[in-house]
Motif scaffolding. Sequence first.
Motif, PDB file in Angstrom:
ATOM      1  N   PRO A   1      -6.372-102.374  -6.688  1.00 22.60           N
ATOM      2  CA  PRO A   1      -7.432-100.895  -6.978  1.00 22.60           C
ATOM      3  C   PRO A   1      -8.359-100.959  -7.326  1.00 22.60           C
ATOM      4  CG  PRO A   1      -5.336-100.509  -7.538  1.00 22.60           C
ATOM      5  CD  PRO A   1      -5.255-101.822  -7.714  1.00 22.60           C
ATOM      6  N   VAL A   2      -9.533-100.219  -7.598  1.00 23.96           N
ATOM      7  CA  VAL A   2     -10.172 -99.437  -8.154  1.00 23.96           C
ATOM      8  C   VAL A   2      -9.854 -98.472  -9.190  1.00 23.96           C
ATOM      9  CG1 VAL A   2     -12.947 -99.888  -8.641  1.00 23.96           C
ATOM     10  CG2 VAL A   2     -11.892-101.152  -6.569  1.00 23.96           C
ATOM     11  N   PRO A   3      -9.718 -98.464  -9.944  1.00 22.44           N
ATOM     12  CA  PRO A   3      -9.689 -97.310 -10.918  1.00 22.44           C
ATOM     13  C   PRO A   3     -11.392 -96.379 -10.740  1.00 22.44           C
ATOM     14  CG  PRO A   3      -9.820 -99.705 -11.792  1.00 22.44           C
ATOM     15  CD  PRO A   3     -10.106-100.181 -11.097  1.00 22.44           C
ATOM     16  N   ASP A   4     -12.438 -97.460 -10.461  1.00 21.53           N
ATOM     17  CA  ASP A   4     -12.842 -95.661 -10.668  1.00 21.53           C
ATOM     18  C   ASP A   4     -12.856 -95.386  -8.646  1.00 21.53           C
ATOM     19  OD1 ASP A   4     -15.069 -94.975  -9.895  1.00 21.53           O
ATOM     20  OD2 ASP A   4     -17.192 -95.876 -10.552  1.00 21.53           O
ATOM     21  N   LYS A   5     -12.728 -94.585  -8.470  1.00 20.69           N
ATOM     22  CA  LYS A   5     -11.764 -94.293  -6.682  1.00 20.69           C
ATOM     23  C   LYS A   5     -12.963 -94.145  -6.237  1.00 20.69           C
ATOM     24  CE  LYS A   5      -7.568 -94.534  -7.995  1.00 20.69           C
ATOM     25  NZ  LYS A   5      -7.284 -95.578  -7.458  1.00 20.69           N
ATOM     26  N   TRP A   6     -14.851 -93.625  -7.042  1.00 19.80           N
ATOM     27  CA  TRP A   6     -15.775 -93.724  -6.148  1.00 19.80           C
ATOM     28  C   TRP A   6     -16.003 -95.325  -4.841  1.00 19.80           C
ATOM     29  CZ3 TRP A   6     -19.727 -96.958  -6.526  1.00 19.80           C
ATOM     30  CH2 TRP A   6     -21.291 -96.457  -5.111  1.00 19.80           C
ATOM     31  N   ALA A   7     -15.062 -96.284  -6.217  1.00 18.91           N
ATOM     32  CA  ALA A   7     -16.144 -97.654  -5.356  1.00 18.91           C
ATOM     33  C   ALA A   7     -14.529 -98.216  -4.652  1.00 18.91           C
ATOM     34  CB  ALA A   7     -16.509 -97.760  -6.753  1.00 18.91           C
ATOM     35  N   ASP A   8     -13.257 -97.267  -5.076  1.00 15.19           N
ATOM     36  CA  ASP A   8     -12.055 -97.745  -4.228  1.00 15.19           C
ATOM     37  C   ASP A   8     -12.358 -98.016  -2.778  1.00 15.19           C
ATOM     38  OD1 ASP A   8      -9.351 -98.913  -4.820  1.00 15.19           O
ATOM     39  OD2 ASP A   8      -9.718 -97.355  -2.911  1.00 15.19           O
ATOM     40  N   ALA A   9     -11.974 -99.303  -1.784  1.00 14.94           N
ATOM     41  CA  ALA A   9     -12.387 -99.265  -0.577  1.00 14.94           C
ATOM     42  C   ALA A   9     -11.140 -98.435   0.345  1.00 14.94           C
ATOM     43  CB  ALA A   9     -11.848-101.040   0.064  1.00 14.94           C
ATOM     44  N   GLU A  10     -10.314 -98.446   0.241  1.00 16.42           N
ATOM     45  CA  GLU A  10      -8.951 -97.325   0.578  1.00 16.42           C
ATOM     46  C   GLU A  10      -9.251 -96.139   0.212  1.00 16.42           C
ATOM     47  OE1 GLU A  10      -6.238 -98.327   2.555  1.00 16.42           O
ATOM     48  OE2 GLU A  10      -7.640-100.053   2.406  1.00 16.42           O
ATOM     49  N   VAL A  11      -9.862 -95.486  -0.883  1.00 14.75           N
ATOM     50  CA  VAL A  11     -10.677 -93.707  -0.654  1.00 14.75           C
ATOM     51  C   VAL A  11     -11.783 -94.214   0.495  1.00 14.75           C
ATOM     52  CG1 VAL A  11     -11.805 -92.767  -2.160  1.00 14.75           C
ATOM     53  CG2 VAL A  11     -10.154 -94.415  -2.893  1.00 14.75           C
ATOM     54  N   GLN A  12     -13.377 -94.983   0.164  1.00 14.98           N
ATOM     55  CA  GLN A  12     -13.776 -95.681   0.993  1.00 14.98           C
ATOM     56  C   GLN A  12     -13.367 -94.476   2.127  1.00 14.98           C
ATOM     57  OE1 GLN A  12     -16.047 -98.693  -0.333  1.00 14.98           O
ATOM     58  NE2 GLN A  12     -16.950 -98.016  -2.019  1.00 14.98           N
ATOM     59  N   LYS A  13     -12.207 -96.082   3.019  1.00  9.30           N
ATOM     60  CA  LYS A  13     -11.990 -95.596   4.037  1.00  9.30           C
ATOM     61  C   LYS A  13     -11.402 -94.148   4.879  1.00  9.30           C
ATOM     62  CE  LYS A  13      -8.779 -97.304   7.896  1.00  9.30           C
ATOM     63  NZ  LYS A  13      -7.473 -98.083   7.406  1.00  9.30           N
ATOM     64  N   MET A  14     -11.092 -93.190   3.640  1.00 13.85           N
ATOM     65  CA  MET A  14     -10.599 -92.164   3.424  1.00 13.85           C
ATOM     66  C   MET A  14     -11.698 -90.904   3.932  1.00 13.85           C
ATOM     67  SD  MET A  14      -9.950 -89.027   2.179  1.00 13.85           S
ATOM     68  CE  MET A  14      -9.341 -89.078   0.542  1.00 13.85           C
ATOM     69  N   ILE A  15     -12.691 -91.333   2.889  1.00 19.25           N
ATOM     70  CA  ILE A  15     -14.176 -90.229   2.900  1.00 19.25           C
ATOM     71  C   ILE A  15     -14.434 -90.624   4.565  1.00 19.25           C
ATOM     72  CG2 ILE A  15     -16.101 -89.795   1.906  1.00 19.25           C
ATOM     73  CD1 ILE A  15     -13.951 -90.549  -0.889  1.00 19.25           C
ATOM     74  N   TYR A  16     -15.084 -92.280   4.417  1.00 23.26           N
ATOM     75  CA  TYR A  16     -16.502 -92.247   4.856  1.00 23.26           C
ATOM     76  C   TYR A  16     -15.868 -92.611   6.581  1.00 23.26           C
ATOM     77  CZ  TYR A  16     -18.581 -93.842   0.519  1.00 23.26           C
ATOM     78  OH  TYR A  16     -18.938 -93.833  -0.546  1.00 23.26           O
ATOM     79  N   GLY A  17     -14.456 -92.651   6.601  1.00 25.47           N
ATOM     80  CA  GLY A  17     -14.684 -93.341   8.301  1.00 25.47           C
ATOM     81  C   GLY A  17     -13.476 -91.867   8.642  1.00 25.47           C
ATOM     82  N   PHE A  18     -14.223 -90.557   8.119  1.00 22.11           N
ATOM     83  CA  PHE A  18     -13.838 -89.314   9.147  1.00 22.11           C
ATOM     84  C   PHE A  18     -15.249 -89.259   9.672  1.00 22.11           C
ATOM     85  CE2 PHE A  18     -13.698 -85.043   8.412  1.00 22.11           C
ATOM     86  CZ  PHE A  18     -11.773 -84.710   8.485  1.00 22.11           C
ATOM     87  N   ASP A  19     -14.561 -88.498  10.865  1.00 24.82           N
ATOM     88  CA  ASP A  19     -15.231 -87.555  11.809  1.00 24.82           C
ATOM     89  C   ASP A  19     -15.410 -86.123  12.210  1.00 24.82           C
ATOM     90  OD1 ASP A  19     -16.936 -86.857  14.047  1.00 24.82           O
ATOM     91  OD2 ASP A  19     -17.127 -89.181  14.576  1.00 24.82           O
ATOM     92  N   CYS A  20     -15.825 -85.636  11.161  1.00 27.32           N
ATOM     93  CA  CYS A  20     -15.875 -84.199  11.692  1.00 27.32           C
ATOM     94  C   CYS A  20     -15.961 -83.631  12.384  1.00 27.32           C
ATOM     95  CB  CYS A  20     -16.560 -83.671  10.495  1.00 27.32           C
ATOM     96  SG  CYS A  20     -18.262 -83.700   9.803  1.00 27.32           S
ATOM     97  N   ASP A  21     -16.037 -84.379  13.154  1.00 26.88           N
ATOM     98  CA  ASP A  21     -16.993 -83.401  14.735  1.00 26.88           C
ATOM     99  C   ASP A  21     -15.752 -84.230  15.690  1.00 26.88           C
ATOM    100  OD1 ASP A  21     -19.314 -83.185  13.635  1.00 26.88           O
ATOM    101  OD2 ASP A  21     -20.824 -83.113  15.450  1.00 26.88           O
ATOM    102  N   LYS A  22     -15.321 -84.898  15.411  1.00 31.71           N
ATOM    103  CA  LYS A  22     -14.114 -85.057  16.720  1.00 31.71           C
ATOM    104  C   LYS A  22     -13.138 -84.248  15.846  1.00 31.71           C
ATOM    105  CE  LYS A  22     -11.753 -89.542  17.588  1.00 31.71           C
ATOM    106  NZ  LYS A  22     -11.551 -90.633  17.847  1.00 31.71           N
ATOM    107  N   ALA A  23     -12.744 -84.439  14.284  1.00 31.20           N
ATOM    108  CA  ALA A  23     -11.640 -83.752  13.958  1.00 31.20           C
ATOM    109  C   ALA A  23     -11.520 -82.143  14.663  1.00 31.20           C
ATOM    110  CB  ALA A  23     -11.417 -83.794  12.827  1.00 31.20           C
TER     111      ALA A  23
END
Length: 445
Positions: A411-433
Amino acid sequence: MDKAVRNLKICIVGAGMGGLTCALALAKQGFENIEVYEFASNLGFVGAGIQLAPNMARVLDRLGVWGSVEKEAVVLRSTSIRQGATNGELAKVDLDYIKETYGYPHSVGHRSNLADSIYQGCTQEPSIKFILSTTVTNVDTSSTKPSFDALQRGRSEPYRVTCDVLLAADGVKSIVRVAMLNALRVSATVQDTGQAAYRIMLTREQMASDPELLDLIDSERVVRWIGAKRHIIAYPVQSHEIYNLSTAQPDLNFAAAPSATYTTKASKRAMLDVFADFCPLVQKMLNLVAEGDVCEWKLRIHQPLPTWVHNSTALVGDACHPTLPHMAQGAAQAIEDAAVLGVVLGRLPDASPDSINEALRVYEIVRKERAETLVELAAASGRALHLGDDNEEARKKRDAEFAALRKGQGPVPDKWADAEVQKMIYGFDCDKAANAAFDKAFGKA
């Protein structure tokens, strides 16, 4: 939409990112009576650089304003994490995959352009009315019809405003939040984080004579220089005409500052002293800052709230989930709040207070846990980035993770740049939810 729902009077306190996006999202849903109350006398937007993550872009695109933001944005292709003292690269993370994966690239822009683009979208909606130069006081959320006093500058007496829905987008010092929590007989105090920030913008003209600096402003790269208890993050904005630097460092200069402000004029010497052991490249940039242009911000949060909703009132953005900047999600989360409010209020089956409250509860279900998770992630990322010799074992473990990352592992210690964290943040569709949660709450198939 039912006519009674369409005619609901919706009042929004605060015309920042959250308030403006609330107004626009509600107007797009068909509401015809939206009032935005703002203390400032005009909406001449200012500020520094801001990261435009895909989850933010998705909302703004649906609201029809992403195009004007995108025109001046700079698409980031990589992030470089470096030792502050040596400029040695600890890790490099590719960001090209983000657009293909999430539909939008990770971009950066100027905060004023983002806010103005949303505002210009609002001006195209006749249902939105701005009431500027106005102080909101004496808020009552205990009724199904929220109310407050509005005092416009230049008038001697306030007038009472009653509405069907009250949305508090009035920031970390929210007047509405205080009144709402008092009505609920609960408390959540504003907390010092022990951190402060400088925000710096250098022009292309200032950097033009130095090849090293030109490489930075011409790049499509975000750089984070890290050191003990401090870091600097920097990237080009405004079509590569400005280089934006944001810092985080121990809060040493606010002890005697008045409690009413979280900003103070700072000395250039003090700023240079804070980063005195950082590399010559950083020193060159900090030395370009004019003496009178140095301002320092106190970084504050507040305790997690037991609820964001009381009757027909709901809190938005920094009024309910202020965050440290280390995940670059503060504005994006306020914009997600607004999008969800647009969805749930736009689907009201009727104009009754019970339905309004239930819809606002759906908003809280969709948004509260997610926003608070990101607040904690930002705090945790800051702790990891700021490790020093006083926590040598943890720092060595972090640096070992950076070393593994250079080999494509872990993982990336800088969580902003971590792919798994990005998936949780960027992959979220708030309208759909929001639609799914609304269906469940209101018994829709």
